[in-house]
Write an enzyme that holds these catalytic residues in place. Structure first.
Site, PDB file in Angstrom:
ATOM      1  N   TYR A   1       7.635 -41.836  39.681  1.00  0.00           N
ATOM      2  CA  TYR A   1       8.475 -41.198  38.674  1.00  0.00           C
ATOM      3  C   TYR A   1       9.725 -40.597  39.307  1.00  0.00           C
ATOM      4  O   TYR A   1       9.707 -40.224  40.463  1.00  0.00           O
ATOM      5  CB  TYR A   1       7.696 -40.094  37.959  1.00  0.00           C
ATOM      6  CG  TYR A   1       6.543 -40.547  37.110  1.00  0.00           C
ATOM      7  CD1 TYR A   1       6.375 -41.884  36.766  1.00  0.00           C
ATOM      8  CD2 TYR A   1       5.580 -39.641  36.656  1.00  0.00           C
ATOM      9  CE1 TYR A   1       5.310 -42.298  35.989  1.00  0.00           C
ATOM     10  CE2 TYR A   1       4.512 -40.049  35.872  1.00  0.00           C
ATOM     11  CZ  TYR A   1       4.377 -41.371  35.548  1.00  0.00           C
ATOM     12  OH  TYR A   1       3.314 -41.775  34.785  1.00  0.00           O
TER      13      TYR A   1
ATOM     14  N   SER B   1       1.255 -41.733  26.517  1.00  0.00           N
ATOM     15  CA  SER B   1       2.127 -42.277  25.468  1.00  0.00           C
ATOM     16  C   SER B   1       1.495 -42.168  24.082  1.00  0.00           C
ATOM     17  O   SER B   1       1.444 -43.140  23.321  1.00  0.00           O
ATOM     18  CB  SER B   1       2.506 -43.736  25.752  1.00  0.00           C
ATOM     19  OG  SER B   1       3.691 -44.089  25.083  1.00  0.00           O
TER      20      SER B   1
ATOM     21  N   LEU C   1       2.724 -40.991  21.582  1.00  0.00           N
ATOM     22  CA  LEU C   1       3.767 -41.250  20.574  1.00  0.00           C
ATOM     23  C   LEU C   1       4.336 -42.650  20.708  1.00  0.00           C
ATOM     24  O   LEU C   1       5.389 -42.960  20.144  1.00  0.00           O
ATOM     25  CB  LEU C   1       4.889 -40.210  20.690  1.00  0.00           C
ATOM     26  CG  LEU C   1       4.482 -38.761  20.436  1.00  0.00           C
ATOM     27  CD1 LEU C   1       5.687 -37.839  20.561  1.00  0.00           C
ATOM     28  CD2 LEU C   1       3.830 -38.604  19.072  1.00  0.00           C
TER      29      LEU C   1
ATOM     30  N   GLY D   1       7.657 -42.703  22.107  1.00  0.00           N
ATOM     31  CA  GLY D   1       8.554 -41.996  21.188  1.00  0.00           C
ATOM     32  C   GLY D   1       8.692 -42.645  19.827  1.00  0.00           C
ATOM     33  O   GLY D   1       9.273 -42.052  18.910  1.00  0.00           O
TER      34      GLY D   1
ATOM     35  N   LEU E   1       6.560 -43.208  17.420  1.00  0.00           N
ATOM     36  CA  LEU E   1       5.874 -42.545  16.310  1.00  0.00           C
ATOM     37  C   LEU E   1       6.562 -41.259  15.851  1.00  0.00           C
ATOM     38  O   LEU E   1       6.202 -40.700  14.827  1.00  0.00           O
ATOM     39  CB  LEU E   1       4.420 -42.257  16.691  1.00  0.00           C
ATOM     40  CG  LEU E   1       3.487 -43.474  16.640  1.00  0.00           C
ATOM     41  CD1 LEU E   1       2.179 -43.198  17.373  1.00  0.00           C
ATOM     42  CD2 LEU E   1       3.214 -43.868  15.184  1.00  0.00           C
TER      43      LEU E   1
ATOM     44  N   GLY F   1       9.467 -41.380  14.819  1.00  0.00           N
ATOM     45  CA  GLY F   1      10.365 -41.869  13.779  1.00  0.00           C
ATOM     46  C   GLY F   1      11.815 -41.938  14.198  1.00  0.00           C
ATOM     47  O   GLY F   1      12.667 -42.416  13.419  1.00  0.00           O
ATOM     48  N   LYS F   2      12.127 -41.538  15.441  1.00  0.00           N
ATOM     49  CA  LYS F   2      13.538 -41.463  15.827  1.00  0.00           C
ATOM     50  C   LYS F   2      14.179 -42.828  16.037  1.00  0.00           C
ATOM     51  O   LYS F   2      15.408 -42.928  16.084  1.00  0.00           O
ATOM     52  CB  LYS F   2      13.696 -40.611  17.083  1.00  0.00           C
ATOM     53  CG  LYS F   2      13.068 -41.176  18.339  1.00  0.00           C
ATOM     54  CD  LYS F   2      13.242 -40.191  19.496  1.00  0.00           C
ATOM     55  CE  LYS F   2      12.574 -40.687  20.769  1.00  0.00           C
ATOM     56  NZ  LYS F   2      12.718 -39.696  21.855  1.00  0.00           N
TER      57      LYS F   2
END
Length: 330
Positions: A33, A218, A220, A223, A225, A227-228
């Protein structure tokens, strides 16, 4: 895993301070990372954590810090070599130096040396397990465990764990640990969300029965989920605007349809889509602790608040109907 590219040291400090005040005590990272991984940024997330630890030494014993050794495929990391006892010894020393710590609480194998059904490789015949030399794979796992034992005996790591592995991987390691008199893995982290629930129930059952913590990453779906990314949106600074390896394969018509339906349910029950997705994961039997990430403080506050929410039965029923319609959207 955003610290060092999307987040500065000061932002990492703020996120750590807020999280600890909220009761968080588990910090997960990896030597590769931040994401997307590059030679120039390799290890920077660990460095950010280590810089914070150097200024907050009194908090070290209150934290469970987990990191991971990278597998094969990165030419700039130990010449792209697979995980082995020799590479474990080098990687642990490097991570300890970056973390500015005398020990790592949980040391994880980021992914198996063999081909594995993650990162969109779970579809039929995407992988061909019949081509794997099982005896060779098991010997490699024995070698890995010998390196793990040395690290535990030296006090450099306290526990070890898996990531992106399978029921066969878990059970084979358990058998080898018993045979070699080595502590068993304490946890496994795999991708798990409303859009990607392939671990239910088979791998999660193995975890529950064998007392191995299941840690979804993860939750989401990179990301999605939240909605962005609806209707092709790409908010400035978001991960999907960056050159990266493991996000955009999630973006298809099925995922978009499922996400819209889940977002509509969340709005109906007066919670944010992110909070509904996180609360759903948290309420799955067998889930131990959910790995969340945030690039901004508002995101972090929103995500942490999700774990104070119990989704009502009617919300769960409506969610289940969408899940049945889109059981494996990517």
């Amino acid at each position: 895993m955003t610290w060092g590219i999307q987040n500065t040291q000061a932002e990492a400090d703020s996120q750590l301070a807020y999280s600890l005040d909220a009761g968080v005590n588990f910090i997960d990272t990896a030597e590769m990372y931040p994401i997307p991984p590059t030679q120039a940024t390799h290890g920077k997330t660990e460095q950010h954590i280590g810089h914070w630890l150097s200024r907050n030494k009194q908090k070290r014993e209150d934290l469970i810090i987990a990191t991971k050794i990278v597998g094969a495929g990165f030419s700039y990391v130990r010449d792209g070599s697979p995980i082995a006892s020799s590479s474990i010894a080098i990687a642990i020393d490097d991570s300890l130096a970056r973390l500015q710590s005398d020990y790592i609480d949980v040391y994880q194998l980021h992914w198996p040396n063999r081909s594995h059904p993650h990162f969109a490789n779970h579809w039929p015949n995407k992988l061909k397990p019949s081509t794997t030399d099982v005896a060779e794979e098991i010997e490699g796992m024995r070698d890995i465990l010998s390196g793990i034992k040395k690290a535990i005996d030296s006090g450099k790591i306290r526990h070890w764990a898996l990531s992106d592995d399978t029921p066969w991987g878990i059970l084979t390691y358990l058998r080898l640990c018993a045979e070699m008199n080595i502590p068993k893995p304490v946890s496994i982290q795999n991708e798990f969300s409303l859009l990607h629930a392939k671990d239910w129930p088979y791998l999660i059952e193995s975890c529950v029965f064998e007392n191995i913590a299941y840690l979804p990453w993860s939750p989401l779906a990179s990301g999605m989920l939240s909605g962005k990314y609806a209707n092709g949106a790409r908010p400035k600074g978001s991960r999907w605007t960056m050159l990266q390896r493991n996000g955009l394969f999630r973006d298809n018509l099925q995922s978009q349809g499922a996400t819209k339906a889940y977002c509509d349910i969340a709005i109906k029950y007066n919670i944010t889509p992110s909070q509904m997705a996180l609360a759903w994961v948290d309420q799955i039997d067998g889930v131990t602790s959910t790995i969340i990430g945030a690039t901004t403080m508002p995101q972090l506050r929103e995500n942490l608040a999700a774990f104070e929410i119990t989704l009502p039965e009617e919300c769960l029923k409506e969610t289940a109907l969408v899940f049945k319609q889109f059981p494996a959207p990517f």
